[in-house]
Design an enzyme around this catalytic site. Structure first.
Site, PDB file in Angstrom:
ATOM      1  N   LYS A 159       0.853  -1.188   0.000  1.00 19.93           N
ATOM      2  CA  LYS A 159       0.000   0.000   0.000  1.00 19.93           C
ATOM      3  C   LYS A 159       0.891   1.239   0.000  1.00 19.93           C
ATOM      4  CE  LYS A 159      -3.603   2.409   2.504  1.00 19.93           C
ATOM      5  NZ  LYS A 159      -4.670   2.317   3.503  1.00 19.93           N
TER       6      LYS A 159
ATOM      7  N   LYS B 137      -2.259  -1.446  -3.821  1.00 18.62           N
ATOM      8  CA  LYS B 137      -3.109  -0.260  -3.750  1.00 18.62           C
ATOM      9  C   LYS B 137      -2.265   1.007  -3.844  1.00 18.62           C
ATOM     10  CE  LYS B 137      -6.206   1.939  -0.578  1.00 18.62           C
ATOM     11  NZ  LYS B 137      -6.393   2.186   0.801  1.00 18.62           N
TER      12      LYS B 137
HETATM   13  C1  PBG Z   1      -7.619   3.432   5.444  1.00 20.52           C
HETATM   14  C2  PBG Z   1      -7.896   3.233   4.034  1.00 20.52           C
HETATM   15  C3  PBG Z   1      -7.691   4.149   2.994  1.00 20.52           C
HETATM   16  C4  PBG Z   1      -8.226   3.577   1.847  1.00 20.52           C
HETATM   17  C5  PBG Z   1      -8.709   2.306   2.202  1.00 20.52           C
HETATM   18  N1  PBG Z   1      -8.479   2.104   3.559  1.00 20.52           N
HETATM   19  C6  PBG Z   1      -7.148   5.535   3.011  1.00 20.52           C
HETATM   20  C7  PBG Z   1      -5.807   5.828   3.485  1.00 20.52           C
HETATM   21  O1  PBG Z   1      -4.972   4.947   3.687  1.00 20.52           O
HETATM   22  O2  PBG Z   1      -5.561   7.007   3.712  1.00 20.52           O
HETATM   23  C8  PBG Z   1      -8.276   4.252   0.514  1.00 20.52           C
HETATM   24  C9  PBG Z   1      -9.333   3.802  -0.408  1.00 20.52           C
HETATM   25  C10 PBG Z   1      -9.624   4.735  -1.521  1.00 20.52           C
HETATM   26  O3  PBG Z   1      -8.954   5.769  -1.726  1.00 20.52           O
HETATM   27  O4  PBG Z   1     -10.575   4.424  -2.251  1.00 20.52           O
HETATM   28  N2  PBG Z   1      -6.524   2.913   6.013  1.00 20.52           N
END
Ligand code: PBG
Length: 331
Positions: free
Chosen positions: A202, A256
């Site tokens: 991520k 992601k």
């Molecule tokens: C939270 C989380 C996030 C997303 C999914 N879980 C945001 C972040 O890490 O700031 C992002 C999903 C999206 O942008 O559609 N931990």
């Protein structure tokens, strides 16, 4: 694989493109609604729908309407939904205790959905950001995100979600050691079948902006997430992160964001051969949905083309806000 082909004109690649039936016959992959995970934002109230300004077409739904959406997902053949809470600012604390309140929004929604449509997969994120008054995924002290103390909070949150009936837990926090802690807790507390789809690779991405609006975390977030989410410059590090999460007991892994990181999807799938998912995140959705709304892109075509890019990269499935639209198209 070494491609062998005769020189032109004996070889004419266009022969296999001349009509739809032959294009279908030689097509290397197909989309299916069962490859989709549909993320849904949950808000308080009843009969409540709240548009998310930066995500045209996406609404937060109260629990009763989320149950209706879940029924729609089943009718469309969607495999799984992922629930995210819009937590009221008054429920956010520096310790993020609301994350393991058995009656928090996503736990209530999960119980209601599991009772109404038991055959639909339900996934819940494990991370503190929707509940943390700092807007961070971990516990913050003096501006520092404290890893090991966060793990205890994540364990509580994960157990609360498993207890509520979540089929899949998606640790999205990027703390070190979290998969092992959650997996051990699940085993110890008699949840041996609860699956973990780890947000393994991520990245610290600007593409999450609209999501933070949707869950009400943008106002709260102080600073950035670069001390725990990955540097977009790195690719080998993604492989190390996936290896760690698998060795700690993750069943499936995620990359992601999605489209800007297709190279990572392809590497992860080819190096590990495990079920691999991409999250087409809120900013990717906003770019496409915004242009579609303006009439600048043909919505149906561009959304399917984007999905195919994930399949080509080797993804087994995709988390996407377009899930119902895609499922309707290919039904
Ligand atoms: C939270 C989380 C996030 C997303 C999914 N879980 C945001 C972040 O890490 O700031 C992002 C999903 C999206 O942008 O559609 N931990």
């Amino acid at each position: 694989m070494t491609p062998i082909s005769a020189p032109f004109p004996m070889s004419r690649p266009r022969r296999l493109r001349q009509s739809q039936w032959i294009r279908d016959l030689v097509s290397e992959r197909q989309l299916s609604a069962s490859d989709l995970i549909w993320p849904i934002f949950i808000c308080a109230g009843e009969g409540e729908r709240q548009p998310v300004a930066s995500m045209p077409g996406v609404e937060r739904l109260s629990v009763d309407l989320a149950v209706e959406a879940a029924k729609e997902a089943v009718d469309l053949g969607i495999a799984c939904i992922a629930l995210f809470p819009y937590t009221d600012a008054s429920d956010k604390t520096p310790g993020a205790e609301e994350a393991w309140n058995p009656d928090n929004l996503v736990n209530r929604a999960t119980r209601a959905i599991k009772a109404a449509v038991p055959g639909l997969g339900v996934m819940l994120d494990v991370a503190l950001d929707p509940y943390n008054s700092d807007g961070h995924d971990g516990i913050v002290r003096d501006g520092v995100i404290i890893n090991d103390e966060t793990l205890m909070a994540l364990e509580n949150q994960a157990l609360g979600h498993a207890e509520a009936g979540a089929d899949i837990l998606g640790p999205s926090d990027m703390m070190d050691g979290r998969i092992g802690v959650i997996r051990r807790a699940l085993e110890t507390h008699d949840f041996p079948d609860t699956m973990i789809l780890s947000y393994a690779a991520k990245y610290a991405s600007a593409y999450y902006g609209p999501f933070r609006d949707a869950v009400g975390a943008s106002g709260a977030l102080k600073g950035d997430k670069k001390t725990y989410q990955m540097d977009p410059a790195n690719s080998d590090e993604a492989i190390r992160e996936v290896a760690i999460d698998l060795s700690e007991g993750a069943d499936m892994v995620m990359v992601k964001p999605g489209m800007p990181y297709l190279d990572i999807c392809a590497r992860v799938k080819s190096e590990f051969g495990v079920p691999t998912y991409a999250y087409q995140v809120s900013g990717e959705y906003a770019m496409l949905a915004g242009a579609i709304e303006q009439g600048w892109l043909d919505g149906d075509k561009v959304v399917l083309e984007a999905m195919m890019s994930f399949k080509r990269a080797g993804c087994d499935g995709v988390l996407t806000y377009f899930a119902p639209r895609i499922a309707q198209m290919i039904f």
